[in-house]
Design a protein around this motif. Sequence first.
Motif, mmCIF file in Angstrom:
data_model
loop_
_atom_site.group_PDB
_atom_site.id
_atom_site.type_symbol
_atom_site.label_atom_id
_atom_site.label_comp_id
_atom_site.label_asym_id
_atom_site.label_seq_id
_atom_site.Cartn_x
_atom_site.Cartn_y
_atom_site.Cartn_z
ATOM 1 N N ASN A 1 0.814 -1.223 0.000
ATOM 2 C CA ASN A 1 0.000 0.000 0.000
ATOM 3 C C ASN A 1 0.847 1.273 0.000
ATOM 4 N N GLY A 2 2.179 1.130 0.002
ATOM 5 C CA GLY A 2 3.064 2.282 -0.079
ATOM 6 C C GLY A 2 3.119 3.123 1.172
ATOM 7 N N LYS A 3 2.656 2.586 2.306
ATOM 8 C CA LYS A 3 2.628 3.365 3.551
ATOM 9 C C LYS A 3 3.842 3.123 4.431
ATOM 10 N N PHE A 4 4.364 1.897 4.406
ATOM 11 C CA PHE A 4 5.386 1.523 5.377
ATOM 12 C C PHE A 4 6.652 0.991 4.711
ATOM 13 N N VAL A 5 7.758 1.132 5.449
ATOM 14 C CA VAL A 5 9.026 0.492 5.096
ATOM 15 C C VAL A 5 9.470 -0.312 6.308
ATOM 16 N N ALA A 6 9.865 -1.555 6.072
ATOM 17 C CA ALA A 6 10.431 -2.387 7.136
ATOM 18 C C ALA A 6 11.913 -2.566 6.857
ATOM 19 N N SER A 7 12.735 -2.519 7.900
ATOM 20 C CA SER A 7 14.178 -2.673 7.728
ATOM 21 C C SER A 7 14.754 -3.440 8.905
ATOM 22 N N ASN A 8 15.888 -4.083 8.659
ATOM 23 C CA ASN A 8 16.567 -4.788 9.743
ATOM 24 C C ASN A 8 18.060 -4.750 9.536
ATOM 25 N N THR A 9 18.808 -4.970 10.623
ATOM 26 C CA THR A 9 20.258 -5.030 10.568
ATOM 27 C C THR A 9 20.682 -6.463 10.850
ATOM 28 N N VAL A 10 21.877 -6.646 11.398
ATOM 29 C CA VAL A 10 22.333 -7.988 11.760
ATOM 30 C C VAL A 10 21.831 -8.385 13.145
ATOM 31 N N SER A 11 20.913 -7.618 13.716
ATOM 32 C CA SER A 11 20.393 -7.921 15.051
ATOM 33 C C SER A 11 19.016 -8.568 14.940
ATOM 34 N N HIS A 12 18.326 -8.677 16.078
ATOM 35 C CA HIS A 12 16.993 -9.274 16.133
ATOM 36 C C HIS A 12 15.889 -8.212 16.098
ATOM 37 N N ILE A 13 16.248 -6.965 15.803
ATOM 38 C CA ILE A 13 15.284 -5.861 15.805
ATOM 39 C C ILE A 13 14.861 -5.516 14.382
ATOM 40 N N ILE A 14 13.530 -5.353 14.185
ATOM 41 C CA ILE A 14 12.979 -4.892 12.911
ATOM 42 C C ILE A 14 12.338 -3.528 13.156
ATOM 43 N N LYS A 15 12.640 -2.570 12.297
ATOM 44 C CA LYS A 15 12.063 -1.232 12.412
ATOM 45 C C LYS A 15 10.994 -1.035 11.336
ATOM 46 N N ILE A 16 9.878 -0.430 11.738
ATOM 47 C CA ILE A 16 8.814 -0.074 10.807
ATOM 48 C C ILE A 16 8.767 1.443 10.698
ATOM 49 N N TRP A 17 8.823 1.968 9.457
ATOM 50 C CA TRP A 17 8.881 3.401 9.208
ATOM 51 C C TRP A 17 7.644 3.865 8.446
ATOM 52 N N ASP A 18 7.220 5.098 8.714
ATOM 53 C CA ASP A 18 6.162 5.742 7.942
ATOM 54 C C ASP A 18 6.813 6.467 6.760
ATOM 55 N N ILE A 19 6.403 6.123 5.541
ATOM 56 C CA ILE A 19 7.048 6.689 4.353
ATOM 57 C C ILE A 19 6.810 8.189 4.246
ATOM 58 N N ASN A 20 5.577 8.642 4.521
ATOM 59 C CA ASN A 20 5.250 10.060 4.350
ATOM 60 C C ASN A 20 6.024 10.967 5.301
ATOM 61 N N SER A 21 6.083 10.573 6.574
ATOM 62 C CA SER A 21 6.746 11.416 7.571
ATOM 63 C C SER A 21 8.224 11.096 7.717
ATOM 64 N N GLY A 22 8.634 9.880 7.315
ATOM 65 C CA GLY A 22 10.023 9.453 7.485
ATOM 66 C C GLY A 22 10.352 9.051 8.906
ATOM 67 N N LYS A 23 9.323 8.972 9.758
ATOM 68 C CA LYS A 23 9.544 8.660 11.178
ATOM 69 C C LYS A 23 9.380 7.168 11.452
#
Length: 480
Positions: free
Chosen positions: A44-66
Motif C-alpha cells: 500500500n506504499g505506507k510503510f518500510v520495514a528494515s533490519n540489521t544484523v540484530s533481532h530488531i525490525i524497524k517499521i517506518w512511515d514513508i510520508n513522515s520518514g519517522k
Amino acid sequence: MKTSKLLILFSIIVLSKSLYSQKPQVVITTGHASIIQKVAVSPNGKFVASNTVSHIIKIWDINSGKEICSLNNKDGKQDNEERIMALDFFEKGNRLLTIDKNGKIKIWDIKTETAIHTFYAGVGMPKHSVDISKNRIIFLNTDYSLVIADLDKLPARIYTDIKARAIRVNPANNNEVFIVDLKNNFFLYDIEKKNKTVIFEKPDNYLFHAEISENGKHLAIIIDKKVKIWSMKTGKLLKTLENLKPTSIAFNHKNNDLAILHNNETTNKNEIKILSNNLKEKRVMKKIALMATFIYISHNGKYLAVNSMLMVGNSVTYTIDLIDWKTEKKVKTLKSRVHGIWQLVASKNTPRIAALSIDLNLRIWNIAEQSIEKIFPFTRKIAINNDGNILAMQTFSEKAPNYTAVIIWDLDTMRYISELHISEMLTDMKICADNKHLIVSNIMGEISLWNIESGKKVNTIKTSNVGNQVVDISSDLQYI
C-alpha cells in the motif's frame, strides 16, 4: 604553511565555542545501530520495514520518514541466533513476515506490534528458503523438505519428496515454485499436481540471489559475479550480463523491468542498470550511494528502496533512500545516525555519568533525571571522581597546543578549575580519593601525580619502557 595552521586552529576554536554554548537536551536515539541488511516496502506504499544484523525490525512511515515501531524477535538468550535473515510484507501491507538465523518464521501484525503466527524451519537454512505468495508461506524444513503453510488452512503441508536448498514462488502462478535442489538442479514444481513442469539448463555454480518477474516470464539469478536470465516457459538461458559485480536484483511488480545494483569498474561507483521486459537495456541510474548493497521495489512499482551507509569522521549514518522509479529523484531518506560510546565512567555516590562517544563529544548525564547536563567537544579521555562533581578531560588546548592538555572542571558549578600540560601522550587517568590529585600514565611508561587545584606535577615514577594501559591508586595514596 603557518597561515593554514592558524586557519585550522581558528576553526577549531570557533567550533569549540559554538558547541560549548549549545543548550543541553535529551536526545532519544531511534533507528538502527548498525548497517541495514534488508528492506521491504508495503504494497500500500505506507510503510518500510528494515533490519540489521540484530533481532530488531524497524517499521517506518514513508510520508513522515519517522519510525513507527520496533519489533523484537528475541525470545531466548543468544542474540546472534535470532537475528533477522529475511523479511517481506504480505499483500495488504498490514502483516510482515520475518525469518531469523535460528530457522524461526514469524508473521507480525503491524498495528498490534505482535507475532500472530510462528513456524520453525530449523537451523542453518539456505539463504532463499522462504517466500510469500498472497496468504501462503513456502519454506524449507530442517531436512530441506518443502513446507506449504496457507494461513487460512493450517496446519502446514510437508512435501518430503522434495529436497531443496533454495526456493522462489512464481508470482504469476501461486501453485508453481522455482526450486534449486541439493544437486544444484533448477526446476519449476507444481505443488498441487506434485510434478516438475519446467527443467532449466543446469548452471555451473551455486546461485547468490534469485528473483522471478511478476508476469512469470523471466527468472534472474546472481551467480559467479554475473546476472543470468532464464525463460520460465522453456527453461533456456536467454541472457548473461558479465563483469558487473552485482550485489542485488529486483523486478518491478508493475512493468516487469529488472533492476540490477552493481559497481561500475570504470568509475568505481554504484549504479542500477534497468532492463526492460524484452531484456534490453532501458536506462542506468547513476546517483546511487557508494555503500549501497541491497535494493527493493515497492509492490505498486513507484518506489525503489536502496540501503546505504555513510561515514563522516567518527560518525556513521545508516540510511534507506526511497527513489521515484520514473523520475529517479530521491523522495525520502530514512536516517539513523549512530555515535558509538568510546568511554563511559560513572560516579559511585551520585547518579551522574560521563559518556564519551566516538564523535569526540563528551556528554554529562544525570541518569536519575534522564537529562544531559553538559556537552564538551573535542574530548579524548575522561575521569570522574566518586562524588561526581570533579571531571578531568583530555582535550585540545589553546594555551599549549603542543602538549597533551587535561582540563579539570567542577561539575556542580560548571566552573573551570585548572589545566594540566602533559609532555607525553597519556594512556589513562584517575581522580584520587582525596579529590585533590589526579594520577596519569603515559606512553613512555611513566606515572605522574598532579595537583588538581594548581595544575602542577607533584611526583613522577618510571615503571617500564612501554606505556601502561590502565592505572589506579589506593584511597590512602600509598599504592599504585
